[in-house]
Design a protein around this motif. Structure first.
Motif, PDB file in Angstrom:
ATOM      1  N   GLN A  92       0.818  -1.209   0.000  1.00  0.00           N
ATOM      2  CA  GLN A  92       0.000   0.000   0.000  1.00  0.00           C
ATOM      3  C   GLN A  92       0.858   1.267   0.000  1.00  0.00           C
ATOM      4  N   ILE A  93       2.002   1.216   0.685  1.00  0.00           N
ATOM      5  CA  ILE A  93       2.926   2.366   0.645  1.00  0.00           C
ATOM      6  C   ILE A  93       3.416   2.592  -0.784  1.00  0.00           C
ATOM      7  N   VAL A 110       1.465   5.875   8.475  1.00  0.00           N
ATOM      8  CA  VAL A 110       1.549   4.412   8.477  1.00  0.00           C
ATOM      9  C   VAL A 110       1.525   3.953   9.928  1.00  0.00           C
ATOM     10  N   GLY A 111       0.505   3.179  10.306  1.00  0.00           N
ATOM     11  CA  GLY A 111       0.460   2.754  11.704  1.00  0.00           C
ATOM     12  C   GLY A 111      -0.753   1.924  12.044  1.00  0.00           C
ATOM     13  N   ARG A 112      -0.913   1.737  13.336  1.00  0.00           N
ATOM     14  CA  ARG A 112      -2.035   0.969  13.881  1.00  0.00           C
ATOM     15  C   ARG A 112      -2.162   1.321  15.354  1.00  0.00           C
ATOM     16  N   ARG A 116      11.933  -0.726   4.407  1.00  0.00           N
ATOM     17  CA  ARG A 116      12.499  -0.269   3.133  1.00  0.00           C
ATOM     18  C   ARG A 116      11.483   0.510   2.310  1.00  0.00           C
ATOM     19  N   ALA A 117      10.224   0.085   2.347  1.00  0.00           N
ATOM     20  CA  ALA A 117       9.183   0.815   1.607  1.00  0.00           C
ATOM     21  C   ALA A 117       9.036   2.229   2.160  1.00  0.00           C
ATOM     22  N   ILE A 118       9.099   2.370   3.484  1.00  0.00           N
ATOM     23  CA  ILE A 118       9.003   3.702   4.097  1.00  0.00           C
ATOM     24  C   ILE A 118      10.223   4.548   3.743  1.00  0.00           C
ATOM     25  N   ALA A 119      11.415   3.941   3.830  1.00  0.00           N
ATOM     26  CA  ALA A 119      12.643   4.691   3.538  1.00  0.00           C
ATOM     27  C   ALA A 119      12.686   5.156   2.088  1.00  0.00           C
ATOM     28  N   ALA A 149      10.924   6.412   9.112  1.00  0.00           N
ATOM     29  CA  ALA A 149       9.959   7.436   8.718  1.00  0.00           C
ATOM     30  C   ALA A 149      10.573   8.831   8.854  1.00  0.00           C
ATOM     31  N   ASP A 150       9.951   9.794   8.189  1.00  0.00           N
ATOM     32  CA  ASP A 150      10.419  11.179   8.275  1.00  0.00           C
ATOM     33  C   ASP A 150      10.086  11.783   9.626  1.00  0.00           C
TER      34      ASP A 150
END
Length: 410
Positions: free
Chosen positions: A190-191, A205-207, A225-228, A251-252
């Motif tokens: 999804q990212i 992105v979370g829960r 890796r998808a976040i980075a 994450a940023d």
């Protein structure tokens, strides 16, 4: 063949008994979960993993073939407590049994924390957490994306806070599994979808909260890796404030909760309006002040004031001009006077050296008849005609005699 139909006087061969036991075990224990400690870990060059699972009272051989071992998110080690799922298998030539593992995970929070720490160090060494990779969150996002469970409390909190703070912002939901074996793949996918289609300005992105095991998908390498690699700024919001995941480091921005993430990325509409209104008022006041100042300046430029101001500027300049002219005149007069004196002195020197001046003092010039100047007695002969030239006129004479006498020594 079962125990009930085995006759007491039945004689088995070793092979028959072993095959019977294999049929019973392999048909009964087809999908069991076994927990124990790894011992005698022996990875094979082909990629298969061989080791022993043991506890305080027993041990069992175990094997995980290459195809399944490639999906492991950690490196097995001796002494590590693991939970394995697989099937029992009997190897007749040796007469032993083993478990063929299809899935293996670390068991126990202590080992999970160790795994997470090792994974974090590995990814940090690759530079995925470097500050230089961090992106700024947009000040005024138009679309906010959230990757989370579509039925979870985290999504409800984000939607509620967004509506309260700024109903003009759109929220795009990227539904994902947030727990279980398939969760990491779902979150990462999804990212990547959000980035590929550039569907939002910022991504949460979370829960909600859960156990350490429940939050593990957000620490999987594929998610980190998808976040980075995301071109969209990402806010990691996993669990409660005391919870953490490796996604927080990639994450940023890290938010303690999904609700806090929504407050970070969604500006309050009323505050924006007030800020714009304050800027407008301040700009209007500054323009009014500048206009007023210009009016005062223009007002002071009437004919009389302009003449007075011009004279006040002109008079010092004229005075400087007059002073410069007088100084120049005096310098020129001094130069002329000095030049005249030098000329007169040179003239006096020239006049003093003139033959006429010398002759006027009583001297005369003597020449022979052919015009040669007589400088010595040897220049003339006895009875030779000569001319004597005084200051005025000319005298003709005949030499009576010559003598070699130094007249000036007398």
């Amino acid at each position: 063949m079962s125990q009930n139909i085995i006759q007491p006087d039945t004689v088995f061969t070793v092979t028959n008994l072993t095959l019977l036991l294999r049929d019973v075990l392999e048909s009964t224990f087809t999908n069991i979960t076994l927990e124990g400690e790894i011992s005698n870990y022996r990875p094979n060059s082909s990629g298969h993993l061989y080791f022993t699972l043991k506890d305080e009272g027993a041990q069992i051989s175990a094997v995980m073939f290459r195809g399944k071992a490639m999906s492991l998110q950690f490196t097995p080690k001796d002494g590590m407590k693991v939970r394995c799922t697989g099937a029992i298998s009997v190897y007749p030539p040796r007469g032993n049994y083993q478990i063929i593992i299809s899935k293996m995970e670390i068991a126990g929070a202590g080992n999970i924390l160790q795994l997470l720490e090792e994974r974090k160090e590995k990814l940090a060494a690759e530079g995925l957490f470097d500050q230089s990779r961090k992106k700024h969150l947009p000040l005024f996002p138009k679309k906010v994306g959230i990757v989370t469970s579509p039925t979870g409390a985290a999504l409800r909190d984000v939607l509620q806070i967004t509506r309260r703070r700024n109903p003009g912002i759109d929220v795009i939901i990227f539904p994902a599994l947030v727990q279980g074996d398939a969760a990491a793949q779902s979150i990462a996918r999804q990212i990547m979808v959000a980035n590929y289609f550039k569907m939002c300005d910022v991504l949460i992105v979370g829960r909600g909260g859960g156990s350490l095991e429940d939050l593990l998908p957000f620490s999987e390498e594929i998610v980190v890796r998808a976040i980075a690699n995301s071109q969209i700024p990402v806010v990691s919001a996993v669990g409660h404030e005391i919870d953490w995941a490796i996604s927080d480091y990639a994450a940023d921005v890290r938010a303690p909760t999904p609700s806090a993430a929504a407050e970070l990325v969604v500006p309050i509409q009323a505050d924006i309006r007030k800020g714009v209104e304050d800027c407008k008022n301040e700009l209007y006041a500054q323009i009014q002040q500048k206009v007023q100042n210009l009016k005062l300046m223009i007002k002071s430029f009437d004919v009389n004031n302009m003449e007075i101001r011009f004279r006040s500027i002109e008079q010092p300049l004229l005075l400087r001009l007059e002073n410069a002219k007088e100084s120049l005149r005096q310098n020129m007069n001094e130069k002329i006077k000095d030049t005249k004196n030098r000329i007169q002195q040179n003239l006096n020197i020239l006049e003093g050296a003139s033959p006429k001046t010398i002759l006027a003092r009583g001297y005369s010039m003597v020449r022979t008849s052919d015009g040669k100047i007589v400088r010595s007695h040897a220049d003339v002969l006895k009875n030779e005609k000569i001319e004597i030239i005084p200051a005025t006129g000319k005298i003709s004479a005949i030499v009576e005699s010559t003598e070699n006498t130094n007249f000036w020594s007398k």
